[in-house]
Motif scaffolding. Structure first.
Motif, mmCIF file in Angstrom:
data_model
loop_
_atom_site.group_PDB
_atom_site.id
_atom_site.type_symbol
_atom_site.label_atom_id
_atom_site.label_comp_id
_atom_site.label_asym_id
_atom_site.label_seq_id
_atom_site.Cartn_x
_atom_site.Cartn_y
_atom_site.Cartn_z
ATOM 1 N N TYR A 1 0.891 -1.160 0.000
ATOM 2 C CA TYR A 1 0.000 0.000 0.000
ATOM 3 C C TYR A 1 0.927 1.205 0.000
ATOM 4 O O TYR A 1 1.513 1.510 1.034
ATOM 5 C CB TYR A 1 -0.862 0.032 1.251
ATOM 6 C CG TYR A 1 -1.829 -1.124 1.394
ATOM 7 C CD1 TYR A 1 -3.021 -1.168 0.668
ATOM 8 C CD2 TYR A 1 -1.567 -2.168 2.287
ATOM 9 C CE1 TYR A 1 -3.918 -2.211 0.823
ATOM 10 C CE2 TYR A 1 -2.462 -3.214 2.447
ATOM 11 C CZ TYR A 1 -3.632 -3.228 1.715
ATOM 12 O OH TYR A 1 -4.522 -4.261 1.865
ATOM 13 N N VAL B 1 4.125 1.111 2.150
ATOM 14 C CA VAL B 1 4.006 0.062 3.188
ATOM 15 C C VAL B 1 3.926 -1.301 2.506
ATOM 16 O O VAL B 1 3.067 -1.525 1.659
ATOM 17 C CB VAL B 1 2.718 0.247 4.038
ATOM 18 C CG1 VAL B 1 2.568 -0.880 5.052
ATOM 19 C CG2 VAL B 1 2.709 1.602 4.717
ATOM 20 N N ALA C 1 2.762 -4.685 3.124
ATOM 21 C CA ALA C 1 1.949 -5.412 4.107
ATOM 22 C C ALA C 1 2.273 -6.896 4.082
ATOM 23 O O ALA C 1 2.289 -7.566 5.116
ATOM 24 C CB ALA C 1 0.468 -5.185 3.826
ATOM 25 N N PRO D 1 1.574 -10.708 15.419
ATOM 26 C CA PRO D 1 1.101 -9.495 16.079
ATOM 27 C C PRO D 1 0.290 -8.622 15.131
ATOM 28 O O PRO D 1 0.269 -8.858 13.917
ATOM 29 C CB PRO D 1 2.390 -8.790 16.508
ATOM 30 C CG PRO D 1 3.443 -9.324 15.616
ATOM 31 C CD PRO D 1 3.025 -10.712 15.228
ATOM 32 N N SER D 2 -0.352 -7.620 15.692
ATOM 33 C CA SER D 2 -1.149 -6.698 14.902
ATOM 34 C C SER D 2 -0.281 -6.045 13.833
ATOM 35 O O SER D 2 0.833 -5.644 14.090
ATOM 36 C CB SER D 2 -1.726 -5.635 15.845
ATOM 37 O OG SER D 2 -2.606 -4.819 15.149
ATOM 38 N N GLY D 3 -0.807 -6.005 12.604
ATOM 39 C CA GLY D 3 -0.088 -5.360 11.514
ATOM 40 C C GLY D 3 0.907 -6.264 10.806
ATOM 41 O O GLY D 3 1.638 -5.822 9.922
ATOM 42 N N SER D 4 0.922 -7.568 11.132
ATOM 43 C CA SER D 4 1.925 -8.452 10.533
ATOM 44 C C SER D 4 1.505 -8.953 9.145
ATOM 45 O O SER D 4 2.266 -9.652 8.485
ATOM 46 C CB SER D 4 2.240 -9.622 11.464
ATOM 47 O OG SER D 4 1.073 -10.331 11.787
ATOM 48 N N GLY D 5 0.272 -8.632 8.715
ATOM 49 C CA GLY D 5 -0.132 -8.975 7.348
ATOM 50 C C GLY D 5 -1.082 -10.157 7.235
ATOM 51 O O GLY D 5 -1.332 -10.644 6.127
ATOM 52 N N LYS D 6 -1.670 -10.571 8.344
ATOM 53 C CA LYS D 6 -2.544 -11.746 8.335
ATOM 54 C C LYS D 6 -3.811 -11.490 7.511
ATOM 55 O O LYS D 6 -4.157 -12.271 6.629
ATOM 56 C CB LYS D 6 -2.923 -12.135 9.784
ATOM 57 C CG LYS D 6 -1.725 -12.355 10.694
ATOM 58 C CD LYS D 6 -2.139 -12.733 12.110
ATOM 59 C CE LYS D 6 -2.949 -11.689 12.846
ATOM 60 N NZ LYS D 6 -2.217 -10.452 13.183
ATOM 61 N N THR D 7 -4.504 -10.394 7.840
ATOM 62 C CA THR D 7 -5.756 -10.104 7.134
ATOM 63 C C THR D 7 -5.488 -9.832 5.662
ATOM 64 O O THR D 7 -6.228 -10.315 4.788
ATOM 65 C CB THR D 7 -6.479 -8.907 7.795
ATOM 66 O OG1 THR D 7 -6.867 -9.300 9.111
ATOM 67 C CG2 THR D 7 -7.708 -8.486 7.008
ATOM 68 N N THR D 8 -4.428 -9.097 5.374
ATOM 69 C CA THR D 8 -4.091 -8.813 3.982
ATOM 70 C C THR D 8 -3.903 -10.121 3.212
ATOM 71 O O THR D 8 -4.380 -10.275 2.087
ATOM 72 C CB THR D 8 -2.816 -7.947 3.917
ATOM 73 O OG1 THR D 8 -3.000 -6.801 4.739
ATOM 74 C CG2 THR D 8 -2.528 -7.507 2.502
ATOM 75 N N GLU E 1 -10.079 -14.326 12.513
ATOM 76 C CA GLU E 1 -10.517 -13.994 13.871
ATOM 77 C C GLU E 1 -12.030 -14.114 14.005
ATOM 78 O O GLU E 1 -12.701 -13.179 14.452
ATOM 79 C CB GLU E 1 -10.076 -12.568 14.229
ATOM 80 C CG GLU E 1 -8.610 -12.341 13.954
ATOM 81 C CD GLU E 1 -7.877 -11.759 15.144
ATOM 82 O OE1 GLU E 1 -8.425 -11.772 16.271
ATOM 83 O OE2 GLU E 1 -6.750 -11.299 14.942
ATOM 84 N N HIS F 1 -4.655 -13.846 16.785
ATOM 85 C CA HIS F 1 -3.418 -13.499 17.453
ATOM 86 C C HIS F 1 -3.407 -14.036 18.869
ATOM 87 O O HIS F 1 -2.621 -13.622 19.704
ATOM 88 C CB HIS F 1 -3.010 -12.013 17.343
ATOM 89 C CG HIS F 1 -4.051 -11.012 17.694
ATOM 90 N ND1 HIS F 1 -4.514 -10.118 16.767
ATOM 91 C CD2 HIS F 1 -4.668 -10.752 18.837
ATOM 92 C CE1 HIS F 1 -5.406 -9.341 17.350
ATOM 93 N NE2 HIS F 1 -5.515 -9.704 18.607
HETATM 94 N N1 LIG Z 1 -6.006 -0.459 2.944
HETATM 95 C C1 LIG Z 1 -4.811 -0.238 3.489
HETATM 96 N N2 LIG Z 1 -4.086 0.853 3.209
HETATM 97 C C2 LIG Z 1 -2.863 1.075 3.726
HETATM 98 N N3 LIG Z 1 -2.241 0.216 4.562
HETATM 99 C C3 LIG Z 1 -2.909 -0.890 4.912
HETATM 100 C C4 LIG Z 1 -4.208 -1.189 4.395
HETATM 101 N N4 LIG Z 1 -4.593 -2.382 4.918
HETATM 102 C C5 LIG Z 1 -3.593 -2.801 5.704
HETATM 103 N N5 LIG Z 1 -2.581 -1.920 5.709
HETATM 104 C C6 LIG Z 1 -1.293 -2.063 6.430
HETATM 105 O O1 LIG Z 1 -0.744 -3.313 6.111
HETATM 106 C C7 LIG Z 1 -0.151 -3.926 7.264
HETATM 107 C C8 LIG Z 1 -0.755 -5.275 7.516
HETATM 108 O O2 LIG Z 1 -2.114 -5.129 7.886
HETATM 109 P P1 LIG Z 1 -3.064 -6.362 8.197
HETATM 110 O O3 LIG Z 1 -4.444 -5.838 8.345
HETATM 111 O O4 LIG Z 1 -2.842 -7.403 7.180
HETATM 112 O O5 LIG Z 1 -2.488 -6.847 9.601
HETATM 113 P P2 LIG Z 1 -3.020 -8.008 10.581
HETATM 114 O O6 LIG Z 1 -1.880 -8.945 10.766
HETATM 115 O O7 LIG Z 1 -4.293 -8.545 10.076
HETATM 116 O O8 LIG Z 1 -3.242 -7.205 11.942
HETATM 117 P P3 LIG Z 1 -4.391 -7.362 13.091
HETATM 118 O O9 LIG Z 1 -3.935 -8.464 13.994
HETATM 119 O O10 LIG Z 1 -4.355 -6.040 13.781
HETATM 120 O O11 LIG Z 1 -5.698 -7.624 12.423
HETATM 121 C C9 LIG Z 1 -0.325 -2.916 8.391
HETATM 122 O O12 LIG Z 1 0.836 -2.157 8.507
HETATM 123 C C10 LIG Z 1 -1.481 -2.074 7.925
HETATM 124 O O13 LIG Z 1 -1.423 -0.772 8.471
#
Ligand SMILES: Nc1ncnc2c1ncn2[C@@H]1O[C@H](COP(=O)(O)OP(=O)(O)OP(=O)(O)O)[C@@H](O)[C@H]1O
Ligand SMILES: [Mg+2]
Length: 372
Positions: free
Chosen positions: A31, A34, A36, A55-62, A177, A210
């Protein structure tokens, strides 16, 4: 023991057993500046339950969004059952999804919500009704089809979402989750039910959490993610007992870390010199870095009963705290603060300042790389 309210019922499964394989090849997502997800290689075998833990922000949801088709990837390829799906819209990927914020439609009843998944796939109306009703039955909500989401508890809404994900007999389930909104008891119950359902259907699952306990309890394999990359993957006990780095060890629970230098490595084992404690033979995964430590989980550290056996190091008791089922002892040994945990039923009381010896089974000590 909890009685499961979810059952496999008589869902027609396609004859091909080797179904539901998910593969990511060098998949990246950026993004702006960034990154992800960073060149991820990941495979879920048919019938396997794989958990992304990080951890939060590690890219799981992406990662999940790219597999589901809700997000395009910047590079790489996603394959389902061996076929690239990069250009297919979500509903043509044959994946059931339950995402944390992928809510039910509030104006539709539970039954209509489940039916919707079939409507999207152009299943004829009469068949739709029956299959949706069967799917609700399977998640224990057979009598609640007429209710709107707001007339259902959090756990019941979660089950409707699960029914909606299962109703079209997908090749695999993506669960991000799915139980985050539930209290501990309901959450544990849903964990068992999802696991039971997954086993009886033989369906593959890519799961995100997580919560390390949830990951340990449910997975065939845990994939630990950090900063968009996989840092370790393996069966739960394996990742827990043999972490490659101090970061993984600490992310997956408490551990004692004793800095060391390597004297000799021979594949599975290494001889190390531990700071302040001296030599030990430990498990070795072959990870390389600038500095090393020996990791021993608190429940694997033991009071040595035979000081003469050589297996043991002198230590001093700092404190002992009874935590109910277990006792936590804080010790000083060779200049290190160590934690030893034992079952209350196994433990004898220890007095502060008491001189003891501690040791471990060679198998339980892991050489790892210090990175944080
Ligand atoms: N639409 C977006 N635009 C910009 N950055 C994004 C977007 N979606 C996710 N990110 C960034 O990509 C990285 C990974 O996000 P992601 O949602 O995949 O994390 P996660 O592991 O699912 O975290 P969580 O446990 O908090 O759900 C983070 O740094 C997040 O800020
Ligand atoms: Mg997320």
């Amino acid at each position: 023991m909890t009685t499961s309210t979810i059952s496999a019922g008589s869902i027609p499964r396609s004859g091909n057993l080797a179904q539901g394989a998910i593969e990511l090849r060098q998949v990246s997502k950026s993004y702006g500046d960034v990154t992800a997800v960073d060149q991820l290689d990941l495979t879920v075998e048919p019938g396997e339950f794989v958990t992304l833990l990080g951890p939060s922000g590690s890219g799981k949801t992406t990662t999940m969004m790219m597999v589901a088709g809700f997000e395009d990837h910047t590079a790489g390829s996603v394959l389902i059952d061996g076929k690239p799906v990069d250009t297919l819209p979500p509903r043509d990927r044959n994946l059931g999804v339950v995402f944390q914020n992928y809510a039910l439609f509030p104006h539709m009843s539970a039954l209509e919500n489940v039916e919707f998944a079939l409507r999207m796939r152009k299943v004829p109306k009469a068949e739709r009704r029956q299959r949706a009703a069967d799917a609700l039955e399977r998640v224990g909500l057979g009598r609640m089809g007429d209710r709107k989401p707001r007339q259902l508890s959090g756990g019941q809404q979660q089950r409707v979402a699960l029914a909606r994900a299962l109703v079209f007999n997908p090749a695999a389930l993506l669960l991000d989750e799915p139980m985050a909104a539930l209290d501990k008891r309901l959450r544990e119950q849903m964990q068992e039910e999802i696991k039971t359902l997954q086993k009886s259907l033989g369906i593959s699952v890519l799961f995100v959490t997580h919560d390390q306990d949830e990951a340990m309890a449910m997975s065939d394999r845990i994939v630990v993610m950090r900063d968009g990359k996989i840092v370790q993957s393996g069966p739960p006990e394996d990742v827990y007992n043999h972490p490659l780095t101090d970061w993984v060890a600490s992310f997956l629970g408490d551990t004692n870390l004793i800095p060391c230098t390597i004297i000799e490595r021979d594949g599975e084992q290494a001889v190390v010199d531990m700071e302040g404690l001296g030599r030990a033979r430990v498990r070795d995964r072959g990870a390389t870095g600038e500095s090393y430590a020996v990791s021993i989980r608190p429940e694997h550290l033991k009071f040595s009963t035979e000081p003469a056996a050589g297996n043991g190091y002198p230590a001093t008791v700092v404190s002992s705290t009874n935590l109910g089922a277990t006792v936590r002892h804080r010790l000083r040994a060779g200049g290190h603060d160590l934690q030893l945990r034992e079952l209350s039923s196994d433990g004898a009381g220890r007095l502060p300042e008491e001189e003891v010896r501690v040791g471990w089974d060679a198998d339980r000590a892991q050489l790892l790389v210090l990175e944080s």
